[in-house]
Enzyme design. Structure first.
Site, PDB file in Angstrom:
ATOM      1  CE  LYS A  54      -5.019   5.108   0.972  1.00  0.00           C
ATOM      2  NZ  LYS A  54      -6.124   5.243   1.946  1.00  0.00           N
ATOM      3  CB  ALA A  67       5.691   4.703   2.255  1.00  0.00           C
ATOM      4  CE1 TYR A  68      -2.209   7.342   0.841  1.00  0.00           C
ATOM      5  CE2 TYR A  68      -2.114   7.215  -1.554  1.00  0.00           C
ATOM      6  CZ  TYR A  68      -2.814   7.484  -0.393  1.00  0.00           C
ATOM      7  OH  TYR A  68      -4.124   7.891  -0.454  1.00  0.00           O
ATOM      8  CB  ALA A  69       1.689   2.149  -3.448  1.00  0.00           C
TER       9      ALA A  69
END
Length: 251
Positions: A158, A153-155
């Protein structure tokens, strides 16, 4: 005269960690910094610290998930100071999970605190940055560039930020606005807590960094942010600067 003398800067997530490191580095170079954060207690404490150097700097409490009100952050700063020179989109929250276990709520948290605020604040700031030929500093992560496990989710958010930053660099270069990204590894409070909780894993990760240490939020990350916010970087745009001690070497 500092490198950022009288430049008006907004930093989201500025009350602690990398955000506070950038704020401190920038006010020492003459900037007037508004730190935007959800946490009122830490925000007020950082405001007092910044005002010792830059009396006009301030804390603005805001929930970045509230998309409809993001433009008010820009409006408030411009009304107070008369201009905007630099926008730093640093805030981001996420939960770790394998792709298999990632939920819609996990994706929403990452995009609602990271990608969407970055996008809409850039959009709201554009008319003012046109006037100052200003700078935008967004944040990337090795989690997205290298594809770290449990960071789906973060990647994803980003890398979406990296994509829109490159588009903006192409579209807005004609206005004298440059848009760049920092991809950091920093000795933030979160990393310090992790070091205490999992010292062996922390040491293993640290030992893989060619420079042998995690970056200092002010002296290492903050100083690069000063460079990107200054006239020294006026011919750099659309770039991801790996401020990570050599952990990832782009080619």
């Amino acid at each position: 005269m500092g490198k950022l003398q009288d430049k008006v800067v907004i930093i989201t997530g500025g009350a602690g960690g990398i955000g506070s490191g950038m704020a401190k580095a920038m006010v020492k170079e003459g900037a007037i910094v508004t730190i935007v954060d959800l946490n009122e207690e830490t925000g007020k404490a950082m405001e007092k610290e910044l005002q010792k150097i830059s009396p006009k700097s301030m804390f603005l409490q805001a929930n970045l998930i509230d998309r409809a009100n993001l433009h008010k952050i820009i409006d408030t700063v411009v009304e107070k100071y008369g201009k905007l020179d630099v926008l730093v989109n640093n805030a981001h929250a996420s939960k770790q999970a394998t792709i298999e276990d990632t939920t819609q709520a996990d994706l929403d948290l990452s995009f609602d605190t990271g990608f969407y605020p970055t996008f809409y604040l850039m959009q709201a700031a554009l008319p003012h940055l046109k006037e100052t030929k200003g700078n935008i500093i967004n944040f990337a992560s090795g989690a997205g560039i290298a594809g770290h496990e449990t960071q789906g989710a973060y990647a994803a958010a980003k890398e979406a930020i990296r994509g829109i930053s490159r588009v903006a660099a192409n579209e807005w270069g004609r206005f004298g606005i440059n848009v760049n990204l920092i991809s950091p590894i920093a000795n933030s409070p979160g990393v310090q807590a992790w070091a205490k909780a999992q010292p062996e894993y922390y040491e293993a990760v640290k030992n893989k960094i060619p420079m042998g240490r995690f970056g200092d939020v002010e002296d290492d990350i903050g100083r690069v942010a000063v460079f990107l916010a200054s006239e020294d970087s006026q011919y750099i745009t659309g770039q991801t600067l790996m401020v990570d001690g050599g952990s990832i070497m782009l080619h």
